[in-house]
Design an enzyme around this catalytic site. Structure first.
Site, short mmCIF file in Angstrom:
data_model
loop_
_atom_site.label_atom_id
_atom_site.label_comp_id
_atom_site.label_asym_id
_atom_site.label_seq_id
_atom_site.Cartn_x
_atom_site.Cartn_y
_atom_site.Cartn_z
N TYR A 13 50.14 76.53 36.07
CA TYR A 13 51.04 77.37 35.28
C TYR A 13 51.51 78.59 36.08
CZ TYR A 13 49.49 74.52 31.36
OH TYR A 13 49.21 73.47 30.52
N GLU A 46 48.10 77.91 25.55
CA GLU A 46 46.72 78.38 25.72
C GLU A 46 46.04 77.44 26.71
OE1 GLU A 46 47.60 77.65 22.43
OE2 GLU A 46 47.93 79.69 21.74
C1 LIG Z 1 47.15 70.46 35.06
C2 LIG Z 1 47.64 69.06 35.48
C3 LIG Z 1 48.53 68.49 34.38
C4 LIG Z 1 48.46 69.20 36.78
O1 LIG Z 1 49.04 67.94 37.07
P1 LIG Z 1 49.27 67.42 38.58
O2 LIG Z 1 50.11 66.20 38.51
O3 LIG Z 1 47.98 67.29 39.28
O4 LIG Z 1 50.09 68.65 39.20
P2 LIG Z 1 51.05 68.66 40.49
O5 LIG Z 1 50.59 67.67 41.51
O6 LIG Z 1 52.46 68.52 40.04
O7 LIG Z 1 50.78 70.14 41.04
C5 LIG Z 1 51.70 71.21 40.90
C6 LIG Z 1 50.99 72.50 41.26
O8 LIG Z 1 49.91 72.77 40.36
C7 LIG Z 1 48.81 73.40 41.07
N1 LIG Z 1 47.63 72.52 41.00
C8 LIG Z 1 47.59 71.27 40.50
N2 LIG Z 1 46.33 70.78 40.59
C9 LIG Z 1 45.59 71.73 41.16
C10 LIG Z 1 44.21 71.81 41.53
N3 LIG Z 1 43.35 70.80 41.31
N4 LIG Z 1 43.76 72.96 42.10
C11 LIG Z 1 44.60 73.99 42.33
N5 LIG Z 1 45.93 73.97 42.00
C12 LIG Z 1 46.40 72.86 41.43
C13 LIG Z 1 49.29 73.60 42.48
O9 LIG Z 1 49.89 74.87 42.56
C14 LIG Z 1 50.35 72.51 42.63
O10 LIG Z 1 51.31 72.83 43.57
P3 LIG Z 1 51.13 72.36 45.13
O11 LIG Z 1 50.97 70.88 45.10
O12 LIG Z 1 52.38 72.81 45.77
O13 LIG Z 1 49.90 73.05 45.61
C15 LIG Z 1 46.43 68.12 35.77
O14 LIG Z 1 45.52 68.79 36.62
C16 LIG Z 1 45.68 67.60 34.54
O15 LIG Z 1 46.08 66.61 33.91
N6 LIG Z 1 44.56 68.25 34.20
C17 LIG Z 1 43.73 67.80 33.07
C18 LIG Z 1 44.36 68.11 31.74
C19 LIG Z 1 44.57 69.60 31.58
O16 LIG Z 1 43.69 70.40 31.84
N7 LIG Z 1 45.77 69.97 31.11
C20 LIG Z 1 46.15 71.35 30.86
C21 LIG Z 1 45.68 71.75 29.51
S1 LIG Z 1 46.17 73.41 29.13
#
Ligand SMILES: CC(C)(COP(=O)(O)OP(=O)(O)OC[C@H]1O[C@@H](n2cnc3c(N)ncnc32)[C@H](O)[C@@H]1OP(=O)(O)O)[C@@H](O)C(=O)NCCC(=O)NCCS
Length: 147
Positions: free
Chosen positions: A117, A105
């Site tokens: 995702y 979720e």
């Molecule tokens: C979601 C989360 C874990 C992603 O981690 P991350 O290390 O930044 O992700 P990555 O660098 O591996 O990114 C992989 C892909 O995710 C997407 N993505 C990640 N951050 C993004 C952003 N700020 N905006 C848009 N797309 C994004 C992109 O498609 C990216 O691929 P690309 O680099 O080729 O464009 C991080 O944003 C986070 O910790 N958020 C806060 C906690 C949270 O909301 N967790 C999910 C709860 S359901």
């Protein structure tokens, strides 16, 4: 910068809890993460740099489904592929354990996570009204097939 990705152990709980506190508005307790280290359904991956936990992700295996509980990366390390590597490790682990699908979720307004995702072949499959509080629906996403 050398980042290692490995299974969470009991000694990682304090660090995982700090990442949770920094990344989420609805927080788990440190005890609940400690309990996860003893839960046979739980599988957690941590990302570590120089002894510091900078990200983690976990799922519960329910029969042949993997239910993501949490995934988070410290803000300064985001958008550098850390989340993707945690996800890759979770997918590989779930596949190895016989799971055929993964679900979660996510808050409807959490666009970075939804994009994350979608990029990982999850699709929107449903909505839980007010799941995160009044007016904050949860989007149910599924990935069918983990290979
Ligand atoms: C979601 C989360 C874990 C992603 O981690 P991350 O290390 O930044 O992700 P990555 O660098 O591996 O990114 C992989 C892909 O995710 C997407 N993505 C990640 N951050 C993004 C952003 N700020 N905006 C848009 N797309 C994004 C992109 O498609 C990216 O691929 P690309 O680099 O080729 O464009 C991080 O944003 C986070 O910790 N958020 C806060 C906690 C949270 O909301 N967790 C999910 C709860 S359901």
């Amino acid at each position: 910068m050398m980042i290692s990705y490995r299974l969470m152990q009991s000694r990682d709980v304090a660090g995982v809890f700090k990442v949770d506190q920094a990344c989420f508005s609805h927080n788990w307790t440190e005890d609940s993460y400690q309990a996860e280290t003893k839960n046979i359904l739980s599988n957690y991956i941590v990302a570590e740099v120089d002894g510091e936990i900078i990200g983690f992700g976990g799922f519960w295996q329910v029969l042949d489904e993997a239910h993501i509980t949490n995934i988070a990366v410290r803000e300064t390390y985001r958008q550098t592929g850390v989340g993707q590597r945690i996800m890759n490790a979770m997918l590989a682990l779930a596949l190895e354990k016989g799971c055929v699908g993964m679900t979660l979720e996510v808050r409807g307004d959490n666009q970075p996570a939804i994009n994350f995702y979608l990029k990982n072949k999850f699709t929107r499959e449903g909505r839980r009204k007010d799941y995160y509080g009044t007016g904050m629906d949860g989007i149910i996403m599924w990935r069918y097939g983990l290979e």
